[in-house]
Scaffold this active site. Structure first.
Site, mmCIF file in Angstrom:
data_model
loop_
_atom_site.group_PDB
_atom_site.id
_atom_site.type_symbol
_atom_site.label_atom_id
_atom_site.label_comp_id
_atom_site.label_asym_id
_atom_site.label_seq_id
_atom_site.Cartn_x
_atom_site.Cartn_y
_atom_site.Cartn_z
ATOM 1 N N ASN A 84 0.823 -1.194 0.000
ATOM 2 C CA ASN A 84 0.000 0.000 0.000
ATOM 3 C C ASN A 84 0.867 1.258 0.000
ATOM 4 O O ASN A 84 2.093 1.189 0.132
ATOM 5 C CB ASN A 84 -0.952 -0.026 1.201
ATOM 6 N N HIS A 114 22.896 1.985 12.635
ATOM 7 C CA HIS A 114 24.142 2.693 12.913
ATOM 8 C C HIS A 114 24.653 2.273 14.286
ATOM 9 O O HIS A 114 23.858 1.891 15.156
ATOM 10 C CB HIS A 114 23.900 4.206 12.898
ATOM 11 N N GLY A 146 -0.794 -1.489 8.771
ATOM 12 C CA GLY A 146 -0.286 -0.160 8.455
ATOM 13 C C GLY A 146 0.525 0.472 9.566
ATOM 14 O O GLY A 146 0.323 0.204 10.746
ATOM 15 N N THR A 169 11.006 -5.827 16.380
ATOM 16 C CA THR A 169 12.422 -5.770 16.721
ATOM 17 C C THR A 169 13.091 -7.136 16.701
ATOM 18 O O THR A 169 14.312 -7.221 16.665
ATOM 19 C CB THR A 169 12.610 -5.160 18.124
ATOM 20 N N LYS A 170 12.267 -8.207 16.765
ATOM 21 C CA LYS A 170 12.782 -9.580 16.782
ATOM 22 C C LYS A 170 11.955 -10.432 15.832
ATOM 23 O O LYS A 170 10.810 -10.094 15.511
ATOM 24 C CB LYS A 170 12.704 -10.162 18.188
ATOM 25 N N ARG A 184 5.166 -8.549 19.801
ATOM 26 C CA ARG A 184 5.294 -9.903 20.376
ATOM 27 C C ARG A 184 4.056 -10.719 20.015
ATOM 28 O O ARG A 184 2.976 -10.174 19.777
ATOM 29 C CB ARG A 184 5.523 -9.863 21.873
#
Length: 189
Positions: A84, A114, A146, A169-170, A184
């Site tokens: 989208n 970074h 979204g 993040t995982k 999660r």
């Protein structure tokens, strides 16, 4: 000796101000601009642009403009994928999206990061911060809600739903529903 592009794709610290990388980055920006300004009904022209912009894409792919990339060539999209509008794919490493998947509006996929320590990310004779990368893989039959953000190195299995606004993040296992920040698993399907 490795080129800066080879370092980038290997996940090592690299100089994104390297001339080879900048040349492709600028070319991708030209193609991105053309794509984002092409009439959405002109499928032939849109697919011609995607052929030059993306690494690979399958049948029945729909990418709503505007769509933003770093290099484009590191993006690989399967069959029957819908992306989208207002998505940002920072493809400094490989982004793979499996068949029959959907990416909600405003989703960001990052393969670049970074160093955390300021002294290690500051440039030496460059305007660009030092960077490193990790690929992102999204399986088949996945729905990314979204405004989600997917960070470097994440693998999302098959048959997964990621709730809108999640920060992934995982890695997320197959056959699950996952939501939140950090994202999660809340149930298996």
């Amino acid at each position: 000796m490795m080129t800066e592009k080879e370092k980038m794709l290997a996940g090592e610290i690299y100089d994104c101000g390297d001339p080879e990388l900048l040349t492709r980055w600028h070319y991708a920006k030209q193609l991105q601009l053309q794509y984002n300004n092409t009439d959405s009904r002109d499928r032939e022209k849109l697919f011609a642009i995607l052929k030059d912009l993306l690494g690979t894409y399958g049948k029945d792919v729909w990418i709503s403009a505007p769509f933003f990339v770093d290099y484009g060539e590191n993006i690989h999209i399967g069959n029957q994928v819908e992306i989208n509008m207002n998505c940002v794919f920072l493809d400094c490493n490989r982004i793979t999206i499996g068949d029959h998947s959907g990416i909600g509006p405003g989703t960001h996929i990052y393969t670049v990061a970074h160093p955390v320590e300021p002294s290690k990310r500051l440039p030496e004779n460059s305007q660009f911060w030092k960077s490193f990368t990790a690929p992102v893989t999204i399986g088949s039959n996945v729905w990314i809600g979204g405004s989600s953000v997917i960070l470097p190195g994440v693998i999302i299995g098959d048959n997964v739903t990621i709730g809108a606004g999640s920060v992934v993040t995982k890695s997320i296992p197959s056959n699950s529903v996952a939501v939140g920040n950090p994202c999660r698993v809340i149930r298996m399907v």
